[in-house]
Scaffold this motif. Sequence first.
Motif, PDB file in Angstrom:
ATOM      1  N   LEU A 181      -8.321  -9.431  53.215  1.00  0.00           N
ATOM      2  CA  LEU A 181      -8.595  -9.992  51.896  1.00  0.00           C
ATOM      3  C   LEU A 181      -8.318 -11.495  51.879  1.00  0.00           C
ATOM      4  CD1 LEU A 181      -6.994  -7.230  49.633  1.00  0.00           C
ATOM      5  CD2 LEU A 181      -9.342  -7.397  50.469  1.00  0.00           C
ATOM      6  N   ARG A 182      -9.002 -12.186  50.933  1.00  0.00           N
ATOM      7  CA  ARG A 182      -8.881 -13.627  50.782  1.00  0.00           C
ATOM      8  C   ARG A 182      -8.595 -13.964  49.319  1.00  0.00           C
ATOM      9  NH1 ARG A 182     -11.144 -17.031  54.293  1.00  0.00           N
ATOM     10  NH2 ARG A 182     -12.338 -18.205  52.738  1.00  0.00           N
ATOM     11  N   ALA A 183      -7.809 -15.025  49.073  1.00  0.00           N
ATOM     12  CA  ALA A 183      -7.429 -15.367  47.704  1.00  0.00           C
ATOM     13  C   ALA A 183      -7.349 -16.871  47.505  1.00  0.00           C
ATOM     14  CB  ALA A 183      -6.084 -14.728  47.343  1.00  0.00           C
ATOM     15  N   LEU A 184      -7.632 -17.280  46.269  1.00  0.00           N
ATOM     16  CA  LEU A 184      -7.488 -18.662  45.831  1.00  0.00           C
ATOM     17  C   LEU A 184      -6.561 -18.685  44.622  1.00  0.00           C
ATOM     18  CD1 LEU A 184      -8.280 -21.706  45.584  1.00  0.00           C
ATOM     19  CD2 LEU A 184     -10.275 -20.949  44.248  1.00  0.00           C
TER      20      LEU A 184
ATOM     21  N   ASP B  59     -16.851 -21.769  53.718  1.00  0.00           N
ATOM     22  CA  ASP B  59     -18.094 -21.098  53.314  1.00  0.00           C
ATOM     23  C   ASP B  59     -17.944 -19.580  53.191  1.00  0.00           C
ATOM     24  OD1 ASP B  59     -20.554 -21.774  52.333  1.00  0.00           O
ATOM     25  OD2 ASP B  59     -21.600 -21.555  54.229  1.00  0.00           O
ATOM     26  N   ARG B  60     -16.707 -19.143  52.888  1.00  0.00           N
ATOM     27  CA  ARG B  60     -16.451 -17.711  52.709  1.00  0.00           C
ATOM     28  C   ARG B  60     -15.776 -17.510  51.356  1.00  0.00           C
ATOM     29  NH1 ARG B  60     -12.604 -16.224  57.221  1.00  0.00           N
ATOM     30  NH2 ARG B  60     -12.901 -14.096  56.425  1.00  0.00           N
ATOM     31  N   LYS B  61     -16.338 -16.639  50.534  1.00  0.00           N
ATOM     32  CA  LYS B  61     -15.816 -16.404  49.199  1.00  0.00           C
ATOM     33  C   LYS B  61     -14.496 -15.631  49.256  1.00  0.00           C
ATOM     34  CE  LYS B  61     -20.285 -16.583  46.832  1.00  0.00           C
ATOM     35  NZ  LYS B  61     -21.205 -15.914  45.875  1.00  0.00           N
TER      36      LYS B  61
ATOM     37  N   PHE C  20     -16.690 -17.318  39.083  1.00  0.00           N
ATOM     38  CA  PHE C  20     -17.217 -15.958  39.201  1.00  0.00           C
ATOM     39  C   PHE C  20     -18.471 -15.921  40.071  1.00  0.00           C
ATOM     40  CE2 PHE C  20     -19.617 -12.268  37.592  1.00  0.00           C
ATOM     41  CZ  PHE C  20     -18.644 -11.280  37.612  1.00  0.00           C
ATOM     42  N   LYS C  21     -19.367 -16.859  39.838  1.00  0.00           N
ATOM     43  CA  LYS C  21     -20.671 -16.843  40.509  1.00  0.00           C
ATOM     44  C   LYS C  21     -20.627 -17.434  41.907  1.00  0.00           C
ATOM     45  CE  LYS C  21     -25.496 -18.206  39.715  1.00  0.00           C
ATOM     46  NZ  LYS C  21     -26.425 -18.869  38.754  1.00  0.00           N
ATOM     47  N   ARG C  22     -19.809 -18.489  42.103  1.00  0.00           N
ATOM     48  CA  ARG C  22     -19.904 -19.255  43.334  1.00  0.00           C
ATOM     49  C   ARG C  22     -18.749 -19.033  44.316  1.00  0.00           C
ATOM     50  NH1 ARG C  22     -24.162 -22.418  42.452  1.00  0.00           N
ATOM     51  NH2 ARG C  22     -24.759 -22.695  40.265  1.00  0.00           N
ATOM     52  N   LEU C  23     -17.592 -18.563  43.815  1.00  0.00           N
ATOM     53  CA  LEU C  23     -16.442 -18.426  44.709  1.00  0.00           C
ATOM     54  C   LEU C  23     -15.960 -16.993  44.890  1.00  0.00           C
ATOM     55  CD1 LEU C  23     -14.205 -21.477  43.669  1.00  0.00           C
ATOM     56  CD2 LEU C  23     -16.078 -21.391  45.308  1.00  0.00           C
ATOM     57  N   LEU C  24     -16.299 -16.094  43.968  1.00  0.00           N
ATOM     58  CA  LEU C  24     -15.775 -14.729  44.016  1.00  0.00           C
ATOM     59  C   LEU C  24     -16.688 -13.806  44.814  1.00  0.00           C
ATOM     60  CD1 LEU C  24     -13.303 -13.201  42.812  1.00  0.00           C
ATOM     61  CD2 LEU C  24     -14.840 -12.408  40.998  1.00  0.00           C
ATOM     62  N   GLU C  25     -16.079 -12.997  45.669  1.00  0.00           N
ATOM     63  CA  GLU C  25     -16.808 -11.997  46.447  1.00  0.00           C
ATOM     64  C   GLU C  25     -17.496 -10.980  45.518  1.00  0.00           C
ATOM     65  OE1 GLU C  25     -17.528 -11.217  49.488  1.00  0.00           O
ATOM     66  OE2 GLU C  25     -16.126 -12.149  50.894  1.00  0.00           O
ATOM     67  N   PRO C  26     -18.528 -10.293  46.011  1.00  0.00           N
ATOM     68  CA  PRO C  26     -19.172  -9.245  45.198  1.00  0.00           C
ATOM     69  C   PRO C  26     -18.203  -8.185  44.695  1.00  0.00           C
ATOM     70  CG  PRO C  26     -20.521  -9.764  47.109  1.00  0.00           C
ATOM     71  CD  PRO C  26     -19.239 -10.512  47.289  1.00  0.00           C
ATOM     72  N   GLN C  27     -17.123  -7.958  45.435  1.00  0.00           N
ATOM     73  CA  GLN C  27     -16.028  -7.112  44.972  1.00  0.00           C
ATOM     74  C   GLN C  27     -14.773  -7.977  44.899  1.00  0.00           C
ATOM     75  OE1 GLN C  27     -16.638  -3.820  47.915  1.00  0.00           O
ATOM     76  NE2 GLN C  27     -16.390  -2.519  46.115  1.00  0.00           N
ATOM     77  N   GLY C  28     -14.416  -8.343  43.678  1.00  0.00           N
ATOM     78  CA  GLY C  28     -13.275  -9.241  43.518  1.00  0.00           C
ATOM     79  C   GLY C  28     -12.806  -9.280  42.077  1.00  0.00           C
TER      80      GLY C  28
ATOM     81  N   GLN D 167     -15.190  -7.667  39.336  1.00  0.00           N
ATOM     82  CA  GLN D 167     -16.597  -7.611  39.737  1.00  0.00           C
ATOM     83  C   GLN D 167     -16.777  -6.582  40.850  1.00  0.00           C
ATOM     84  OE1 GLN D 167     -20.088 -10.729  40.580  1.00  0.00           O
ATOM     85  NE2 GLN D 167     -18.319 -11.150  41.870  1.00  0.00           N
ATOM     86  N   GLY D 168     -17.765  -5.701  40.687  1.00  0.00           N
ATOM     87  CA  GLY D 168     -18.102  -4.745  41.740  1.00  0.00           C
ATOM     88  C   GLY D 168     -17.096  -3.628  41.913  1.00  0.00           C
ATOM     89  N   ILE D 169     -16.296  -3.344  40.884  1.00  0.00           N
ATOM     90  CA  ILE D 169     -15.320  -2.252  40.927  1.00  0.00           C
ATOM     91  C   ILE D 169     -15.881  -1.104  40.088  1.00  0.00           C
ATOM     92  CG2 ILE D 169     -12.944  -1.548  40.443  1.00  0.00           C
ATOM     93  CD1 ILE D 169     -13.159  -3.743  42.559  1.00  0.00           C
ATOM     94  N   ASN D 170     -16.094   0.059  40.717  1.00  0.00           N
ATOM     95  CA  ASN D 170     -16.770   1.155  40.009  1.00  0.00           C
ATOM     96  C   ASN D 170     -15.804   2.162  39.392  1.00  0.00           C
ATOM     97  OD1 ASN D 170     -15.836   2.486  42.248  1.00  0.00           O
ATOM     98  ND2 ASN D 170     -17.841   2.939  43.122  1.00  0.00           N
TER      99      ASN D 170
END
Length: 296
Positions: free
Chosen positions: A54-57, A130-132, A158-166, A288-291
């Motif tokens: 996992l990656r975090a900012l 270059d990795r969200k 949300f759009k430019r830095l966050l992974e599809p699941q984040g 985002q992307g959590i079902n």
Amino acid sequence: MKRMIRAGLKAACGDMSHEDKIWARYSNDKVDIGETLAKVIRTLTRALPLSRNLRALSIGSSDEPQFRILETMFRGGLYLLDIEKGALDIVRERICRQYTGHVRAIVGDYRELFLRPGNAQAFLKKKLTDRKVNLITLHHSLYYADESQWLPLFENLFKRLLEPQGVIHAVLMSSESTNPHSTTWLYNYFAGKFFGHRNDQDLLRFKRKLCHNPLFRKAQIRSKTSHVKCFVNDFEKLMGVVWMILLYPHVHPYSLKQRKEITDHIYKKFWKGRQPLLQQQDHLAIYQGINFKGLI
């Protein structure tokens, strides 16, 4: 009493990172944030493969104790962004001493970096390789941006830095309180009296705005309110916390006469009766992307 007033005025000369350390040491604020942060991370780890790094900012991270949670969980890269170089120098020393090479300390103003899409994209490329990221935290850092700036800020994150699941996790002092012993009341009273300003930054109101924004239509947006206490048996340290809450001097340059009035008020209403500072604060989690239903 005069000695106490002098000590309270002396505390006004302290820097923000020192004031924040006092708040962190003598309140349960960081515990409160850490408990919710753990729930957010728990949600992420359930949603993602166990093998995923996992990656975090962390925005406005300073050298807060959340570093220890984030460092262990986000081995794919932890990026700590703050405007105060001194706070990040402490982090850099720790990174070197403890061999935590996956952690990066970045000096910068998040308003300049993320309010414009092009700048956010450049940050992704240059600073995040270059990795969200899977997690973005804004723990008490939104005070330094007008609420009118929040929407473009969150849209770009949300759009430019966050992974599809984040997830984005934000924490902020509640904007309204009728309790005269609360940090919100103190800010509204003195900033209102001397500058005609009230706390108009409302995270729960902002949540409603996000819910009507098409970009967040598929996001899961959750919130809650928690309660924090702070008491320190040292008047100068207590006043250091008060000056941080009242945003002196970076936002409101209270005059010497005004600082004396504030110090006198804290001495009489808090110190003499050993009354703790109370804080009501709001948490916001944007998944985002959590079902499944994310924790908060």
